[in-house]
Structure formats: structure tokens, C-alpha cells
Design a protein around this motif. Structure first.
Motif, mmCIF file in Angstrom:
data_model
loop_
_atom_site.group_PDB
_atom_site.id
_atom_site.type_symbol
_atom_site.label_atom_id
_atom_site.label_comp_id
_atom_site.label_asym_id
_atom_site.label_seq_id
_atom_site.Cartn_x
_atom_site.Cartn_y
_atom_site.Cartn_z
ATOM 1 N N ASP A 2 0.841 -1.198 0.000
ATOM 2 C CA ASP A 2 0.000 0.000 0.000
ATOM 3 C C ASP A 2 0.881 1.255 0.000
ATOM 4 O O ASP A 2 2.106 1.178 0.102
ATOM 5 N N ALA A 3 0.253 2.417 -0.143
ATOM 6 C CA ALA A 3 0.995 3.684 -0.266
ATOM 7 C C ALA A 3 1.875 3.950 0.954
ATOM 8 O O ALA A 3 3.025 4.386 0.808
ATOM 9 N N ILE A 10 10.978 3.998 0.959
ATOM 10 C CA ILE A 10 11.836 4.880 0.164
ATOM 11 C C ILE A 10 12.836 5.587 1.075
ATOM 12 O O ILE A 10 12.452 6.326 1.969
ATOM 13 N N THR A 11 14.108 5.354 0.828
ATOM 14 C CA THR A 11 15.154 6.055 1.580
ATOM 15 C C THR A 11 15.377 7.423 0.942
ATOM 16 O O THR A 11 14.998 7.644 -0.213
ATOM 17 N N GLN A 49 7.056 13.104 -0.994
ATOM 18 C CA GLN A 49 6.997 14.528 -0.654
ATOM 19 C C GLN A 49 5.815 14.829 0.262
ATOM 20 O O GLN A 49 5.920 15.663 1.157
ATOM 21 N N SER A 50 4.697 14.160 0.053
ATOM 22 C CA SER A 50 3.514 14.437 0.867
ATOM 23 C C SER A 50 3.725 14.081 2.331
ATOM 24 O O SER A 50 3.040 14.601 3.209
ATOM 25 N N LYS A 51 4.701 13.235 2.604
ATOM 26 C CA LYS A 51 4.983 12.866 3.996
ATOM 27 C C LYS A 51 6.165 13.623 4.578
ATOM 28 O O LYS A 51 6.161 13.971 5.763
ATOM 29 N N TYR A 52 7.187 13.884 3.773
ATOM 30 C CA TYR A 52 8.439 14.406 4.316
ATOM 31 C C TYR A 52 8.836 15.814 3.884
ATOM 32 O O TYR A 52 9.792 16.356 4.412
ATOM 33 N N ASN A 53 8.162 16.398 2.940
ATOM 34 C CA ASN A 53 8.613 17.672 2.383
ATOM 35 C C ASN A 53 8.169 18.854 3.255
ATOM 36 O O ASN A 53 7.099 19.409 3.082
ATOM 37 N N ASP A 54 9.038 19.254 4.196
ATOM 38 C CA ASP A 54 8.757 20.398 5.070
ATOM 39 C C ASP A 54 9.091 21.728 4.409
ATOM 40 O O ASP A 54 8.611 22.768 4.828
ATOM 41 N N ALA A 62 3.819 19.631 -0.745
ATOM 42 C CA ALA A 62 4.326 19.887 0.599
ATOM 43 C C ALA A 62 3.875 18.777 1.544
ATOM 44 O O ALA A 62 2.982 17.989 1.224
ATOM 45 N N LYS A 63 4.479 18.742 2.716
ATOM 46 C CA LYS A 63 4.100 17.775 3.734
ATOM 47 C C LYS A 63 2.612 17.903 4.000
ATOM 48 O O LYS A 63 2.080 19.001 4.104
ATOM 49 N N GLY A 64 1.920 16.794 4.098
ATOM 50 C CA GLY A 64 0.482 16.804 4.313
ATOM 51 C C GLY A 64 -0.309 16.714 3.014
ATOM 52 O O GLY A 64 -1.526 16.648 3.013
#
Length: 95
Positions: A2-3, A10-11, A49-54, A62-64
Motif C-alpha cells: 500500500d501507499a 523509500i530512503t 513529498q507528501s509525507k516528508y517535504n517540510d 508539501a508535507k500533508g
């Protein structure tokens, strides 16, 4: 898979490789990727990016999961901290 499992697998190094592939159409070693591979890489990059891009760049996810758009001026200011405005000077113009 799953996503969430994909994002967690992904490292940062793998993310950089995927991002390079999306941006250039080839792997860092120079091997071209197919359109199907590019599409899959883009999905993985956006999930990551949706999880880690601050610190979202010009037009990125962006994050979120929010899509972030920065103006050209804001994007340029990011590379020249402390400078309020970017001034263009015409070197051929006499003062």
C-alpha cells in the motif's frame, strides 16, 4: 504494497534517484526510462513529498499533501537570504 508501506520503504537516497529520473527522463547512470517508469517514479516522488517535504519548492507537494506554489521572487529569495528584493542592473546603461 500500500501507499504507506511504499513511502516508508523509500530512503532519502532512493528519493533523490527517483526525483532525478522524473526530472530528466533517465537514471543518474544515464539509462533512459520509459514513460510508464517515469509515471510510476512521479507517483512515488509525490507520495514521499507528501509525507516528508517540510520545505516545499516552487510547485511541489508539501508535507500533508498540499500543493505548494511559490512565486518566482519568493523562490529567488530563498537562495539569497537577507536580500529583500532582487535588483536587476543593466550593465550597458550609463548612470
Amino acid at each position: 504494497m500500500d501507499a504507506e508501506q511504499l513511502i516508508n520503504a523509500i530512503t532519502p537516497e532512493a528519493y533523490e534517484r527517483l526525483l532525478f529520473a522524473v526530472e530528466t527522463g533517465k537514471w543518474p547512470e544515464g539509462t533512459p526510462i520509459s514513460q510508464e517508469q517515469r509515471d510510476s517514479c512521479m507517483q512515488a516522488v509525490m507520495l514521499y513529498q507528501s509525507k516528508y517535504n517540510d520545505d516545499a519548492q516552487h510547485m511541489s507537494v508539501a508535507k500533508g499533501g498540499e500543493i505548494s506554489f511559490k512565486s518566482k521572487a519568493d523562490f529567488k529569495k530563498q537562495f539569497q537570504p537577507g536580500q529583500e528584493d532582487i535588483v536587476r542592473v543593466n550593465p550597458n546603461h550609463d548612470v
